[in-house]
Design an enzyme around this catalytic site. Structure first.
Site, mmCIF file in Angstrom:
data_model
loop_
_atom_site.group_PDB
_atom_site.id
_atom_site.type_symbol
_atom_site.label_atom_id
_atom_site.label_comp_id
_atom_site.label_asym_id
_atom_site.label_seq_id
_atom_site.Cartn_x
_atom_site.Cartn_y
_atom_site.Cartn_z
ATOM 1 N N LYS A 81 53.689 -4.345 108.187
ATOM 2 C CA LYS A 81 54.604 -5.102 107.327
ATOM 3 C C LYS A 81 55.859 -5.547 108.065
ATOM 4 O O LYS A 81 56.586 -6.429 107.583
ATOM 5 C CB LYS A 81 54.937 -4.294 106.085
ATOM 6 C CG LYS A 81 53.741 -4.170 105.151
ATOM 7 C CD LYS A 81 54.113 -3.838 103.730
ATOM 8 C CE LYS A 81 52.889 -3.950 102.828
ATOM 9 N NZ LYS A 81 53.175 -3.714 101.418
ATOM 10 N N ASP A 95 57.008 -0.128 98.273
ATOM 11 C CA ASP A 95 56.498 1.230 98.380
ATOM 12 C C ASP A 95 57.090 1.916 99.605
ATOM 13 O O ASP A 95 56.866 3.095 99.824
ATOM 14 C CB ASP A 95 54.966 1.218 98.504
ATOM 15 C CG ASP A 95 54.273 1.054 97.155
ATOM 16 O OD1 ASP A 95 54.727 1.680 96.184
ATOM 17 O OD2 ASP A 95 53.284 0.315 97.084
#
Length: 403
Positions: A75, A123
């Site tokens: 990410k 998250d």
């Protein structure tokens, strides 16, 4: 659970919008962007011949994103890239001329960034990337974290100077609250999931992920025949599948999307034939994949170019973490977080089930591509599960590489 893709869009060409986002020209632009990142280095593509022999396939290659840009997750490629693109676009609008990535550290880019606040729900890993991108250009970041995000992951985000906003409930609750508050305050949402009317920025996030595919394909000795990639909202799976569909056309690999059984929003969407929200039940150890509603862009892509959808259980994910830390034969040890090796868990489940193995045409000549999407982003949790610290496993990997 296992399901072949039977949706009406299956094998149709990608939507032109998605083809542009994930195409070869866009991917080249991402790699050019990375050349201006001070801590950029290509992540390793690791061959696992011992595991391949054990599973009865021809080869296994795993792209290890645990080393990406100092953030320990794939990410790192998405959120920061989107933030930087948005700041460069805003500077272009204000100055009336095109602002190139080579001007990233210029005063006019920083002056623009200082007036902007970017926000997202996370998250853990996406929020860290957005916060890093904001710090890099001088923007402010507000990161919304739900109750399931560990204190260690929250601290890792806060280290980049982001404001942390706690949200009761699930990841999807934090997405909704982030969108609402950002609209009230005039902040820019940089989400890795999309919803009606909100597609461009999640598209930029996904575009960032194409860099890992480009790197892997250059390093692989042969084109893969099968790709197993884990999914939360679907961004990484759609980016890999979509880019490979463009790169290879009719010769593309068989692509399998792997969901946690406890948060199988893409599996259930594929079964229903349209986006669905699954019920929130017991949390999954695969924390970075604990999403209950798919990204609309990701589903639009995967409905066309994913060949199958499957789920894995908690024990499967834990077993793979330990297996990668203590590998077969002379395979390198790999530090994979709770969500990192889920694609491999899908492969192991597939070869262990004769019906699935046959449906996917897995055999002794199959060439498998996997992505370790994260390292030990929560080192305490990793040690608790694996029985070794991430540093001890990494040391083992270095020792093996030097032999």
């Amino acid at each position: 659970m296992f399901l072949l893709n039977s949706n009406s869009d299956y094998r149709r060409p990608l939507d032109p919008r998605d083809a542009e986002i994930l195409g070869l020209e866009a991917a080249a632009a991402v790699e050019r962007h990375l050349a201006f990142r001070e801590n950029h280095a290509e992540t390793p593509l690791l061959a696992l011949p011992g595991l391949a022999a054990e599973l009865g396939v021809g080869s296994i290659h795993m792209k290890d994103e645990g080393h990406r840009l100092g953030l320990g997750s794939f990410k790192a490629l998405g959120g920061a890239y989107a933030v930087i693109r948005l700041v460069l676009d805003e500077a272009t609008n204000r100055l009336g001329r095109a602002i190139d990535i080579s001007e990233l550290h210029s005063s006019h880019v920083r002056n623009t960034a200082e007036t902007m606040t970017v926000a997202c729900a996370t998250d853990g890993n996406h929020g860290r990337s957005v916060a890093q991108g904001a710090q890099l250009v001088g923007a402010r970041a507000a990161i919304f974290v739900h109750s399931g995000v560990s204190d260690e992951r929250v601290a890792a985000i806060a280290r980049f100077g982001a404001e942390i906003i706690r949200v009761d409930g699930t990841y999807d609750d934090s997405v909704r609250q982030a969108a609402r508050i950002a609209e009230e305050k005039g902040w820019t949402i940089v989400s890795d999931t999309s919803w009606p009317g909100y597609e461009r920025i999640p598209g930029l996030v996904m575009q960032g992920y194409t860099a890992l595919v480009r790197e892997a394909l250059r390093a692989m000795p042969q084109q893969p025949t099968h790709v197993f990639v884990q999914a939360g909202v679907g961004g990484i799976a759609a980016a890999v599948a979509g880019h490979m569909a463009i790169a290879f056309g009719d010769r593309r690999p068989t692509f399998i999307v792997v969901d946690p059984a406890r948060a199988a929003c893409l599996f259930e969407t594929a079964r229903a034939g349209h986006p669905v929200t699954v019920a929130h039940g017991e949390p999954t150890v695969m924390a970075m994949l604990e999403c209950y509603e798919p990204s609309l862009i990701a589903w639009r892509i995967l409905s066309r170019v994913a060949d199958a959808f499957m789920t894995v259980d908690e024990d499967n994910a834990i077993s793979v973490m330990r297996r990668l830390a203590d590998p077969a034969g002379n395979d390198p040890a790999i530090v994979a977080g709770e969500s990192g090796g889920v694609g491999l868990a899908g492969l192991i489940s597939a070869v262990g089930n004769p019906e699935i193995k046959k449906a996917l045409s897995l055999h002794g000549q199959s060439r498998i591509f996997l992505v370790n999407t994260e390292g030990a982003t929560d080192p305490g949790k990793y040690r608790e599960i694996v029985g070794l610290s991430p540093a001890a496993v990494a040391a083992k990997a270095r020792t093996g590489a030097s032999q």
